[in-house]
Design an enzyme around this catalytic site. Sequence first.
Site, mmCIF file in Angstrom:
data_model
loop_
_atom_site.group_PDB
_atom_site.id
_atom_site.type_symbol
_atom_site.label_atom_id
_atom_site.label_comp_id
_atom_site.label_asym_id
_atom_site.label_seq_id
_atom_site.Cartn_x
_atom_site.Cartn_y
_atom_site.Cartn_z
ATOM 1 C CB SER A 1 -0.890 0.009 1.238
ATOM 2 O OG SER A 1 -1.608 1.220 1.312
ATOM 3 C CG HIS A 2 2.137 3.472 -2.832
ATOM 4 N ND1 HIS A 2 3.287 4.076 -3.257
ATOM 5 C CD2 HIS A 2 2.173 2.210 -3.321
ATOM 6 C CE1 HIS A 2 3.994 3.215 -3.992
ATOM 7 N NE2 HIS A 2 3.330 2.078 -4.046
ATOM 8 C CG ASN A 3 -4.083 4.988 2.691
ATOM 9 O OD1 ASN A 3 -3.750 5.527 3.743
ATOM 10 N ND2 ASN A 3 -5.324 5.014 2.238
ATOM 11 C CE LYS B 1 -6.188 1.132 2.615
ATOM 12 N NZ LYS B 1 -6.127 0.353 1.368
ATOM 13 C CG ASP C 1 -9.582 -3.294 -2.353
ATOM 14 O OD1 ASP C 1 -8.911 -2.261 -2.521
ATOM 15 O OD2 ASP C 1 -10.624 -3.528 -2.984
ATOM 16 C CB SER C 2 -10.562 -1.170 3.164
ATOM 17 O OG SER C 2 -9.641 -0.136 2.875
ATOM 18 C CE1 TYR D 1 -16.325 8.587 0.710
ATOM 19 C CE2 TYR D 1 -14.423 7.110 0.740
ATOM 20 C CZ TYR D 1 -15.377 7.822 0.036
ATOM 21 O OH TYR D 1 -15.388 7.775 -1.339
ATOM 22 C CG HIS E 1 -12.864 -1.183 8.166
ATOM 23 N ND1 HIS E 1 -12.682 -0.071 8.943
ATOM 24 C CD2 HIS E 1 -12.365 -0.869 6.945
ATOM 25 C CE1 HIS E 1 -12.124 0.884 8.219
ATOM 26 N NE2 HIS E 1 -11.916 0.420 6.997
HETATM 27 P P1 IMP Z 1 -8.082 1.010 -1.212
HETATM 28 O O1 IMP Z 1 -6.755 1.610 -0.976
HETATM 29 O O2 IMP Z 1 -8.392 0.651 -2.607
HETATM 30 O O3 IMP Z 1 -8.381 -0.098 -0.235
HETATM 31 O O4 IMP Z 1 -9.099 2.200 -0.937
HETATM 32 C C1 IMP Z 1 -9.782 2.259 0.224
HETATM 33 C C2 IMP Z 1 -10.472 3.595 0.312
HETATM 34 O O5 IMP Z 1 -11.612 3.394 1.153
HETATM 35 C C3 IMP Z 1 -9.627 4.630 1.012
HETATM 36 O O6 IMP Z 1 -8.925 5.453 0.139
HETATM 37 C C4 IMP Z 1 -10.690 5.415 1.763
HETATM 38 O O7 IMP Z 1 -11.279 6.291 0.882
HETATM 39 C C5 IMP Z 1 -11.726 4.383 2.105
HETATM 40 N N1 IMP Z 1 -11.430 3.837 3.438
HETATM 41 C C6 IMP Z 1 -10.972 2.592 3.716
HETATM 42 N N2 IMP Z 1 -10.771 2.449 5.031
HETATM 43 C C7 IMP Z 1 -11.093 3.627 5.590
HETATM 44 C C8 IMP Z 1 -11.072 4.099 6.931
HETATM 45 O O8 IMP Z 1 -10.696 3.422 7.901
HETATM 46 N N3 IMP Z 1 -11.474 5.365 7.104
HETATM 47 C C9 IMP Z 1 -11.887 6.151 6.095
HETATM 48 N N4 IMP Z 1 -11.906 5.772 4.831
HETATM 49 C C10 IMP Z 1 -11.525 4.511 4.577
#
Ligand code: IMP
Length: 197
Positions: free
Chosen positions: A10-12, A15, A71-72, A156, A182
Amino acid sequence: MGHETWVLASHNAGKIKEMEQILAPFGVALKSARDLDLPEPDETETTFRGNAALKARAACEATGLPCLADDSGLSVDALGGAPGIYSARWAGEPRDFGRAMQRVQDELADKGASDRTARFVCTIALARPGQEIVFFEGEVAGDIVWPPRGPEGFGYDPIFQPHGHVRTFGEMTATEKRALSHRARALDTMIATEFKP
Ligand code: IMP
């Protein structure tokens, strides 16, 4: 307890920080796709599992290390589960979650929806070299509130108020959110399975 290096595909930054804190007590040092300069594969699948598997597999092939990918997303009941796997994409480029949160609110208003229930869902895929991918799931139910509240968290979080609570994820400390989220629930399941004594 031994020390192992795992990769989080992940680059987030939000997370990465959450997962690092949760895994540290189990002797897992987490490197991120960003630390290792791994490319971000396009999320071409149509399910959380499909996308998590694709990211974990790509990172595992590139590094030869155990790789986690999650993935979330936010799934709003009155919107038929949207934004779901498109949660990040609703923020546009460059990412603007103010816009994404506004879209959730606008679509609920357009529908005249009185049901504001939603859930955050998370699927984690664990890919180890030479082994089959395993999946772990977690979710947390709550309500969409408007206007957004709180500076904490990411994505969000300011419009999501978990059931049984009076504050949004955006108003909770990282520790409070970790007890409910989650992602934490999916990780707990993984920890119970992968690190049993
Ligand atoms: P992913 O990186 O494709 O899994 O994108 C998940 C996206 O879902 C994130 O960029 C957020 O927009 C949203 N998301 C997932 N988990 C959370 C959370 O814990 N809080 C707020 N937004 C979330």
